[in-house]
Design an enzyme around this catalytic site. Structure first.
Site, mmCIF file in Angstrom:
data_model
loop_
_atom_site.group_PDB
_atom_site.id
_atom_site.type_symbol
_atom_site.label_atom_id
_atom_site.label_comp_id
_atom_site.label_asym_id
_atom_site.label_seq_id
_atom_site.Cartn_x
_atom_site.Cartn_y
_atom_site.Cartn_z
ATOM 1 N N CYS A 37 1.073 -1.041 -0.138
ATOM 2 C CA CYS A 37 0.298 0.312 0.139
ATOM 3 C C CYS A 37 0.617 0.949 -0.429
ATOM 4 O O CYS A 37 1.479 0.955 1.134
ATOM 5 C CB CYS A 37 -0.479 0.012 1.604
ATOM 6 S SG CYS A 37 -2.305 1.417 1.249
ATOM 7 N N LYS A 318 42.544 44.029 -8.014
ATOM 8 C CA LYS A 318 41.941 44.200 -6.488
ATOM 9 C C LYS A 318 40.784 43.467 -6.775
ATOM 10 O O LYS A 318 40.781 42.864 -5.203
ATOM 11 C CB LYS A 318 41.497 45.567 -6.675
ATOM 12 C CG LYS A 318 42.046 46.791 -6.733
ATOM 13 C CD LYS A 318 40.780 47.957 -7.006
ATOM 14 C CE LYS A 318 41.633 49.366 -7.253
ATOM 15 N NZ LYS A 318 40.538 50.630 -7.317
ATOM 16 N N ASP A 348 37.458 43.129 -18.425
ATOM 17 C CA ASP A 348 37.265 44.916 -18.594
ATOM 18 C C ASP A 348 38.141 45.859 -18.370
ATOM 19 O O ASP A 348 38.472 46.650 -18.776
ATOM 20 C CB ASP A 348 35.754 44.933 -18.258
ATOM 21 C CG ASP A 348 34.990 45.458 -18.686
ATOM 22 O OD1 ASP A 348 34.758 45.382 -20.128
ATOM 23 O OD2 ASP A 348 34.103 46.728 -18.040
ATOM 24 N N ASP A 514 29.275 36.162 -10.529
ATOM 25 C CA ASP A 514 31.140 37.419 -9.899
ATOM 26 C C ASP A 514 32.191 36.638 -9.705
ATOM 27 O O ASP A 514 31.854 35.575 -9.493
ATOM 28 C CB ASP A 514 30.728 38.216 -8.475
ATOM 29 C CG ASP A 514 29.832 39.353 -8.493
ATOM 30 O OD1 ASP A 514 29.213 39.923 -10.022
ATOM 31 O OD2 ASP A 514 28.449 39.507 -8.163
ATOM 32 N N ASP A 757 22.291 45.318 -11.974
ATOM 33 C CA ASP A 757 21.204 44.438 -11.680
ATOM 34 C C ASP A 757 19.621 44.329 -11.255
ATOM 35 O O ASP A 757 18.684 43.642 -12.245
ATOM 36 C CB ASP A 757 21.319 43.414 -10.810
ATOM 37 C CG ASP A 757 21.412 44.441 -9.238
ATOM 38 O OD1 ASP A 757 21.724 45.248 -9.547
ATOM 39 O OD2 ASP A 757 22.269 44.117 -8.372
#
Length: 1056
Positions: A37, A318, A348, A514, A757
């Site tokens: 069952c 950085k 970039d 990121d 965003d």
């Protein structure tokens, strides 16, 4: 590597150095063979004639007789799987609603269906659709799988043959079989006689694959109902509170009273904007095993959708290259088919350091990826894996694991040394510029004037791993930059990645990360695919957002870096409306949504009509509405033809480069059509919607890219070769490509704010797209957050500045896209995201009031009577109860909530305040003000950066507030001591007010003191100077002393 400039017609090429295991039989299938069952797990008993008891004659879902009788007497009297009302079996008591002819020999029991076992999951599928009925346009199909007619019912069949003629009997059998096949209960095997039975294992797996890939879990009413009741009560109490505050002014301190009332009204509005989007929080649960069964069937091609992963970085000095390398390695080792994963890294800053780092990373990945997949290690970022303080031998049974792990750790340490050598070399740039290994000058020596650069590593045409298997493709991208062009920072770089990936791979879904956010869960992409590849809502989702989790934060989270309240309370609330906001990382996008298209709109079912009303009545009642809808759809089609309303119009949907028109809904859908998402569409040519000229105006002058936008399911156009694609990829990242197009306006990441965003997600939701919040048990991604006070404040300053820019733009949610498809509670949430920085003005004034009240002896509230004090106590208690109930349903700790409250005050009186004035100067006067940060040396100990002090202007306002309130407390207590016992009563309210400010600013005070309790002299001098000036000016112009009017009269000394 390829580099070039489309505008200069340049293109330069540089040359730089077993069978799958069969699927295991599941535990549920083995239990089902024993006639268990599915509800109580007891064995199903036999009937009097020796046959197995079958509760439901429609689907044959295995339920024992006690559960069947209980369901009929106490439950909803229907089958848990197909939801068909139970028929009464012989010997069972009657219940209300039974038909008179519900006996054991009912015709529905004439043909018993062989029990092929359904899913043990009886819960709702996803809150909107029932689990066992995947509804599309009102139609449904049953998910259980059944075989043919049971051979054991031969006697019954013979009896029926006697009562019917052979021809009539065969006709009835065929009609019954056709009806059951349409319901999905009987499959066609062999000659249909029931002799050719399908394999039970295959049937079970097929049934399991048809189950929903996810489900929505609403919060229990015991948690959410009291929460909603208290919110309404708090709203009522606020009304009575303001009624008292406005009608009972403090006449002896009227200016202070007016300021306090204005601030309190603003706080109440801010609370409403923040609270009501959390009205319907939900949780979601995914089923990765069903995703595998549906799209990765053994012996068939893998049908999981390809994914392009974007990693963005700007300055490798950085943003440490070793961190970026770990993120890339975790992506390359993701648990997903390697031919369907491509990783694009955007540089970039055109740095040769990152270029060399990726070359080393690609070489190390040839060893790291096989190790991760062989031993299923988590996480798959090597730096974080080897530094985990856990038992790494847990659940590992391979005898070679320890040896391979030691060897891999040694190789990773050697890899780190090579990266460190590259970083040390990059500290001093040669006078003649950087030179590549083949002696060619590095094209990016001038970071502001260089051609576009693309380098493809690994992939199908690249190096294989050490086991000879293919690795995911890794692509280095640096877009072209020239003086005089606006490059739009991160948003522009992300749009360049969208175009490059569309030309080279064109996956239908894109994961945005990121550079410091690595995959902590190797199955994160599969979690997102459970939603994006869902046949019901997948085509209507613009993105799947994952929560952000962080490493390297101190245990007490002094400055609320984890942001738990936002990610575990606010975002779950938004998921119950139209979806969470986009937070910039950890997001899997639908490429079509980023192209500015509208989501597909399902055709509504026609309303039921009758012929009982005269025709003139129908014309009066319904004719105008019908004509309006016709004219509206006609206007939409004209807009679509002109290219003004996106590529979608009502009842139409773009798929595979073709336009499809939805057919009217039928009563039954074929499962294969639903799984493929092709729910009965007629093909039309795409050119009927938009001309080539409109395409170029919208997407830019790249035929290859335009062709890729027409392929909704991804893939490259036919007849392309790698050389042509690389040349076209250089073209689409040229600095002038976006001129006179809709990039950054309606397509891709939206320009106009440093928080691109929020703006990008807002535009998608305005078009009617939905988003989904996915919270797997193991965090999907983890990143790093600034734990230093000054860095944290500057991070918050940038977010708040972006909100102010959106507030001043045409995309402000207060007035943009009214009448569109954005739900009003979702709009409230977006309004809250852009007006919260302005709360800093009211907060600064309100935090100054306690000091002013203590120094002057006045108070913002007159003497309270018993009735008025009730509203103050009720408001205070409602605030506490609301917070407690919120923590109860969300699971957030009280410490995390309190840290969030403290930093709301700290950020409000510093970063948010500066963001308001900086944003106003930038938007109205065009003055771009930057706050520089200078740092001192940090300690080498754990969390040493937490105690690192960096001077910034943002520290002055909160320091001044602390000094003012401390001086006010001392002055108030001194005055009470001098004036005696009677002045202590009014003093307590003022002291409570002042201590409220000081307690909220306490973490800021600890940050100023540092580990050695040293505060820089410049902060102390500035704060004391401002506090002294404020106090002297206040004493000089004391506004509460009565001023004399007319000439000054003095006694003359003469007795008259």
């Amino acid at each position: 590597m390829a580099a070039g400039s489309h505008s200069r017609s340049e293109l330069h090429v540089f040359h730089t150095g077993d069978d799958r295991a069969p699927t295991e039989t599941s535990r549920e299938f083995v239990m089902s063979l024993k006639k268990i069952c599915k509800i109580c797990r007891d064995e199903i008993e036999l009937k009097e004639n020796g046959e197995v008891f079958v509760a439901c004659g429609e689907c044959g879902f295995p339920v024992c007789r006690p559960c069947y009788e209980y369901e009929r007497s106490e439950g909803n009297q229907s089958c848990p799987q197909c939801h068909t009302r139970y028929k009464r079996h012989k010997g069972c008591p009657r219940v209300a609603g039974d038909d008179e002819d519900d006996f054991h020999d009912d015709f529905e029991q004439e043909f018993q269906i062989k029990n092929h076992h359904g899913s043990p999951d009886h819960h709702a599928e996803n809150g909107e659709y029932n689990q066992q009925h995947l509804n599309t346009n009102g139609a449904a199909y049953n998910q259980s799988v059944a075989g043919s007619v049971v051979g054991g019912g031969k006697d019954l069949e013979d009896d029926q043959k006697e009562s019917y003629g052979d021809a009539e009997w065969k006709e009835r059998v065929e009609k019954w079989k056709n009806r059951q096949e349409k319901r999905g209960l009987v499959s066609k095997f062999g000659d249909g006689s029931g002799n050719d039975q399908p394999d039970d294992d295959d049937d079970y797996l097929l049934a399991e694959a048809r189950q929903p890939l996810w489900r929505k879990i609403p919060l229990p009413s015991s948690l959410i109902s009291p929460y909603r009741i208290v919110i309404i009560l708090r709203l009522v109490i606020l009304g009575f509170f303001f009624h008292f505050r406005i009608l009972t002014p403090a006449y002896d301190a009227y200016p202070l009273w007016i300021i306090s009332v204005i601030c309190e009204i603003w706080f109440a509005l801010s609370w409403i904007l923040d609270q009501f989007p959390k009205w319907s929080p939900i949780n979601r649960e995914t089923y990765l095993d069903r995703l595998t069964l549906r799209f990765e069937r053994e012996g068939e091609p893998n049908r999981l959708a390809p994914v392009d992963v974007f990693v963005s970085t700007v300055d490798p000095l950085k943003e440490p290259p070793i961190i970026t390398a770990n993120t890339v390695l975790s992506i390359l080792a993701v648990d997903y088919p390697v031919e369907k994963v491509s990783c694009y890294v955007s540089d970039d800053g055109a740095s040769m350091l990152l270029f060399d780092t990726l070359a080393e990373t690609a070489e190390f990945a040839r060893r790291w990826v096989p190790f991760c997949k062989k031993y299923s290690v988590e996480p798959r970022a090597p730096d974080f894996y080897f530094n985990e303080k856990i038992d790494y031998l847990k659940d590992k049974v391979q005898p070679t694991f320890v040896k391979d792990r030691r060897a891999m750790k040694r190789e990773y340490e050697e890899f780190k040394v090579r990266i460190n050598a590259l970083v040390a070399k990059a500290q001093k740039k040669p006078e003649e510029g950087w030179v590549m290994q083949d002696g060619t000058p590095w094209p990016g020596n001038n970071t502001r004037d260089h051609p576009g650069m693309i380098q493809v590593y690994l992939g199908s045409e690249g190096a294989l791993d050490i086991e000879g298997k293919e690795l995911p493709r890794l692509v280095y991208v640096s877009r072209e930059k020239r003086p005089g062009y606006q490059h739009h920072k991160k948003a522009g770089a992300m749009n360049a990645l969208v175009r490059v990936s569309a030309v080279l791979t064109n996956a239908p879904f894109m994961l945005n990360l990121d550079c410091d956010h690595y995959l902590n869960n190797s199955k994160a992409v599969r979690e997102a695919m459970c939603f994006l590849m869902d046949p019901q809502i997948g085509k209507k989702l613009c993105y799947v957002q994952f929560p952000q989790r962080f490493d390297g934060i101190d245990r007490h989270d002094r400055y609320a870096n984890r942001n738990v309240v936002f990610f575990d309370i606010n975002m779950k609330g938004l998921d119950g409306i139209q979806g969470p906001v986009y937070v910039g990382t950890g997001t899997v996008f639908n490429r079509q949504a980023l192209y500015g298209y509208d989501p597909p709109v399902s055709e509504k079912r026609p309303k039921m009509t009758c012929d009982c009303w005269p025709s003139w009545c129908c014309c009066c009642c319904g004719g105008s509405r019908k004509s309006k809808s016709k004219s509206k759809s006609k206007k939409k089609s004209i807009k679509a033809l002109l290219g003004l309303g996106g590529l979608y119009c009502k009842k139409k949907k773009t798929m595979n480069g073709k336009n499809y028109t939805r057919k009217p809904s039928g009563p039954v859908f074929d499962l294969e059509e639903i799984e493929e998402g092709l729910e009965g569409y007629d093909e039309l040519e795409k050119s009927s919607l938009m001309s080539q000229k409109n395409f170029e105006k919208r997407f830019g002058q790249s035929p290859v890219f335009i062709a890729s936008t027409l392929k909704e399911d991804g893939g490259l156009p036919e007849g392309t070769n790698p050389t042509t694609l690389i040349k076209e990829a250089i073209h689409v990242i040229s600095c002038g490509y976006e001129e006179k197009t809709e990039w950054g306006k309606e397509i891709g990441w939206i320009y106009g704010s440093v928080t691109e965003d929020i703006l990008t997600g807002f535009k998608m939701h305005c078009r009617g797209w939905r988003s989904v919040y996915c919270c797997p048990k193991r965090a999907a991604f983890k990143g790093s957050a600034p734990i230093n006070l000054s860095d944290r404040l500057h991070q918050v300053l940038r977010w708040a500045l972006g909100s102010v820019e959106i507030f001043m733009s045409r995309h402000c949610p207060l007035w943009y896209a009214w009448g569109g498809k954005l739900k009003w509670l979702e709009r409230l949430a977006y309004i809250n995201t852009i007006v919260y920085p302005f709360t800093s003005i009211a907060l600064l004034a309100y935090c100054t009031l306690p000091a002013v009240c203590l120094l002057t002896g006045k108070f913002i509230v007159p003497t309270l009577n018993n009735f008025a004090s009730i509203w103050f106590m009720a408001l205070f208690l409602s605030i506490i109860v609301t917070s407690v109930l919120e923590l109860r349903w969300s699971g957030v700790s009280i410490e995390a909530w309190w840290r969030n409250e403290q930093f709301w005050v700290i950020g409000g009186v510093s970063a948010h305040l500066f963001a308001v004035f900086q944003g106003l100067l930038k938007v109205l006067a065009g003055v771009d003000t930057n706050f520089t940060v200078t740092s001192k040396a940090a300690d080498d100990a754990e969390f040493g950066e937490l105690y690192l002090f960096k001077w910034t202007t943002l520290l002055i306002p909160p320091t001044t507030l602390i000094i003012l309130n401390m001086v006010g407390v001392v002055a108030g207590v001194s005055d009470a001591i001098n004036n005696g016992y009677g002045s202590w009563g009014p003093l307590f309210g003022k002291l409570f007010f002042a201590f409220w400010v000081i307690v909220h600013l306490y973490p800021f005070l600890k940050g100023l003191m540092g580990r050695q309790n040293r505060t820089p002299t410049i902060v102390v001098l500035w704060s004391i100077l401002l506090a002294s000036i404020f106090s002297l000016v206040w004493v000089r112009i004391d506004p509460f002393l009565p001023k004399q009017k007319g000439p000054i009269l003095k006694q003359c000394g003469v007795e008259c």
